[in-house]
Design a protein around this motif. Structure first.
Motif, mmCIF file in Angstrom:
data_model
loop_
_atom_site.group_PDB
_atom_site.id
_atom_site.type_symbol
_atom_site.label_atom_id
_atom_site.label_comp_id
_atom_site.label_asym_id
_atom_site.label_seq_id
_atom_site.Cartn_x
_atom_site.Cartn_y
_atom_site.Cartn_z
ATOM 1 N N SER A 69 0.831 -1.212 0.000
ATOM 2 C CA SER A 69 0.000 0.000 0.000
ATOM 3 C C SER A 69 0.860 1.254 0.000
ATOM 4 O O SER A 69 0.573 2.214 -0.718
ATOM 5 N N GLU A 70 1.916 1.238 0.776
ATOM 6 C CA GLU A 70 2.837 2.379 0.834
ATOM 7 C C GLU A 70 3.435 2.641 -0.546
ATOM 8 O O GLU A 70 3.465 3.782 -1.015
ATOM 9 N N GLN A 71 3.897 1.590 -1.200
ATOM 10 C CA GLN A 71 4.512 1.748 -2.520
ATOM 11 C C GLN A 71 3.518 2.276 -3.545
ATOM 12 O O GLN A 71 3.867 3.106 -4.381
ATOM 13 N N LEU A 72 2.285 1.808 -3.493
ATOM 14 C CA LEU A 72 1.290 2.296 -4.434
ATOM 15 C C LEU A 72 1.060 3.789 -4.226
ATOM 16 O O LEU A 72 1.031 4.560 -5.180
ATOM 17 N N LEU A 73 0.905 4.219 -2.986
ATOM 18 C CA LEU A 73 0.662 5.634 -2.714
ATOM 19 C C LEU A 73 1.851 6.495 -3.148
ATOM 20 O O LEU A 73 1.672 7.593 -3.673
ATOM 21 N N ILE A 74 3.044 5.998 -2.939
ATOM 22 C CA ILE A 74 4.245 6.745 -3.345
ATOM 23 C C ILE A 74 4.321 6.827 -4.868
ATOM 24 O O ILE A 74 4.574 7.892 -5.432
ATOM 25 N N THR A 75 4.089 5.728 -5.541
ATOM 26 C CA THR A 75 4.246 5.656 -6.992
ATOM 27 C C THR A 75 3.159 6.412 -7.735
ATOM 28 O O THR A 75 3.441 7.181 -8.657
ATOM 29 N N VAL A 76 1.921 6.208 -7.352
ATOM 30 C CA VAL A 76 0.803 6.776 -8.096
ATOM 31 C C VAL A 76 0.749 8.293 -7.991
ATOM 32 O O VAL A 76 0.506 8.979 -8.965
ATOM 33 N N GLN A 77 0.969 8.816 -6.815
ATOM 34 C CA GLN A 77 0.802 10.254 -6.643
ATOM 35 C C GLN A 77 2.085 10.972 -6.222
ATOM 36 O O GLN A 77 2.051 12.141 -5.904
ATOM 37 N N GLY A 78 3.182 10.268 -6.184
ATOM 38 C CA GLY A 78 4.433 10.915 -5.855
ATOM 39 C C GLY A 78 4.528 11.407 -4.421
ATOM 40 O O GLY A 78 5.237 12.357 -4.125
ATOM 41 N N LEU A 79 3.806 10.760 -3.527
ATOM 42 C CA LEU A 79 3.905 11.127 -2.119
ATOM 43 C C LEU A 79 5.293 10.798 -1.602
ATOM 44 O O LEU A 79 5.956 9.894 -2.094
ATOM 45 N N SER A 80 5.700 11.498 -0.590
ATOM 46 C CA SER A 80 6.952 11.112 0.059
ATOM 47 C C SER A 80 6.690 9.827 0.844
ATOM 48 O O SER A 80 5.566 9.541 1.252
ATOM 49 N N LYS A 81 7.752 9.084 1.053
ATOM 50 C CA LYS A 81 7.639 7.844 1.817
ATOM 51 C C LYS A 81 7.110 8.147 3.215
ATOM 52 O O LYS A 81 6.288 7.414 3.751
ATOM 53 N N GLN A 82 7.563 9.239 3.808
ATOM 54 C CA GLN A 82 7.149 9.591 5.167
ATOM 55 C C GLN A 82 5.654 9.878 5.243
ATOM 56 O O GLN A 82 4.977 9.427 6.168
ATOM 57 N N VAL A 83 5.105 10.599 4.271
ATOM 58 C CA VAL A 83 3.667 10.903 4.276
ATOM 59 C C VAL A 83 2.863 9.620 4.113
ATOM 60 O O VAL A 83 1.864 9.410 4.810
ATOM 61 N N ALA A 84 3.292 8.752 3.212
ATOM 62 C CA ALA A 84 2.589 7.477 3.020
ATOM 63 C C ALA A 84 2.618 6.646 4.298
ATOM 64 O O ALA A 84 1.598 6.091 4.717
ATOM 65 N N GLN A 85 3.783 6.581 4.934
ATOM 66 C CA GLN A 85 3.898 5.833 6.187
ATOM 67 C C GLN A 85 3.043 6.464 7.284
ATOM 68 O O GLN A 85 2.383 5.746 8.042
ATOM 69 N N ASP A 86 3.054 7.778 7.366
ATOM 70 C CA ASP A 86 2.247 8.462 8.382
ATOM 71 C C ASP A 86 0.765 8.170 8.207
ATOM 72 O O ASP A 86 0.046 7.945 9.183
ATOM 73 N N ALA A 87 0.305 8.176 6.964
ATOM 74 C CA ALA A 87 -1.110 7.903 6.691
ATOM 75 C C ALA A 87 -1.476 6.474 7.086
ATOM 76 O O ALA A 87 -2.504 6.237 7.742
ATOM 77 N N ILE A 88 -0.645 5.523 6.720
ATOM 78 C CA ILE A 88 -0.919 4.122 7.051
ATOM 79 C C ILE A 88 -0.821 3.892 8.554
ATOM 80 O O ILE A 88 -1.661 3.205 9.146
ATOM 81 N N ASN A 89 0.166 4.485 9.197
ATOM 82 C CA ASN A 89 0.293 4.335 10.649
ATOM 83 C C ASN A 89 -0.890 4.949 11.383
ATOM 84 O O ASN A 89 -1.376 4.380 12.373
ATOM 85 N N ALA A 90 -1.373 6.100 10.921
ATOM 86 C CA ALA A 90 -2.559 6.714 11.534
ATOM 87 C C ALA A 90 -3.766 5.802 11.367
ATOM 88 O O ALA A 90 -4.565 5.616 12.297
ATOM 89 N N ALA A 91 -3.893 5.214 10.177
ATOM 90 C CA ALA A 91 -5.014 4.309 9.902
ATOM 91 C C ALA A 91 -4.985 3.097 10.815
ATOM 92 O O ALA A 91 -6.013 2.700 11.372
ATOM 93 N N LEU A 92 -3.818 2.509 10.978
ATOM 94 C CA LEU A 92 -3.713 1.325 11.828
ATOM 95 C C LEU A 92 -3.854 1.683 13.303
ATOM 96 O O LEU A 92 -4.413 0.905 14.082
ATOM 97 N N GLY A 93 -3.383 2.844 13.669
ATOM 98 C CA GLY A 93 -3.480 3.269 15.062
ATOM 99 C C GLY A 93 -4.907 3.413 15.542
ATOM 100 O O GLY A 93 -5.224 3.081 16.690
ATOM 101 N N VAL A 94 -5.785 3.871 14.667
ATOM 102 C CA VAL A 94 -7.170 4.104 15.066
ATOM 103 C C VAL A 94 -7.951 2.804 15.286
ATOM 104 O O VAL A 94 -8.957 2.798 15.981
ATOM 105 N N VAL A 95 -7.470 1.704 14.728
ATOM 106 C CA VAL A 95 -8.174 0.419 14.900
ATOM 107 C C VAL A 95 -7.382 -0.583 15.737
ATOM 108 O O VAL A 95 -7.814 -1.722 15.916
ATOM 109 N N SER A 96 -6.235 -0.175 16.258
ATOM 110 C CA SER A 96 -5.351 -1.134 16.928
ATOM 111 C C SER A 96 -5.992 -1.844 18.111
ATOM 112 O O SER A 96 -5.886 -3.066 18.229
ATOM 113 N N SER A 97 -6.670 -1.123 18.984
ATOM 114 C CA SER A 97 -7.243 -1.789 20.161
ATOM 115 C C SER A 97 -8.359 -2.752 19.757
ATOM 116 O O SER A 97 -8.460 -3.851 20.303
ATOM 117 N N THR A 98 -9.167 -2.373 18.790
ATOM 118 C CA THR A 98 -10.238 -3.253 18.311
ATOM 119 C C THR A 98 -9.664 -4.529 17.705
ATOM 120 O O THR A 98 -10.103 -5.640 18.011
#
Length: 109
Positions: A69-98
């Protein structure tokens, strides 16, 4: 407790979109699809037979999906690796306890 893919994906997309809206709003449609893929992988992990190897296998499966998922976001829209990682980490963080509660082991930190 069974995990609901739609509910997970919606929560994850909400968290990821908070990161991406300020950085690259044009990537939101791609991010939505990627959050659905990650949520689907988590649900698949949730129905795996549990034994002593399950946590390690589950972590590897999730890591592969996150990297994809990180690679797709970086490749398709030219996001920085850090922004892609931040987005995925935020997404996983919100559901981690569940997710961790439903699985009975710590898949998400």
């Amino acid at each position: 407790m069974a995990l609901d893919m739609g509910e997970l994906a919606a929560k994850m997309f909400g968290a990821a979109s908070n990161v991406l809206t300020g950085e690259a709003p044009e990537v939101l449609e791609y991010a939505k699809g990627e959050m659905e893929k990650i949520a689907r992988r988590i649900v698949e992990i949730g129905v795996m037979p549990i034994d002593e190897n399950t946590p390690a296998l589950a972590l590897n499966l999730l890591k592969q999906q996150k990297l994809s998922s990180e690679q797709l976001l970086i490749t398709v829209q030219g996001l920085s690796k850090q922004v892609a990682q931040d987005a995925i980490n935020a997404a996983l963080g919100v559901v981690s306890s569940t997710v961790n509660s439903a699985l009975g082991f710590a898949l998400l930190a």
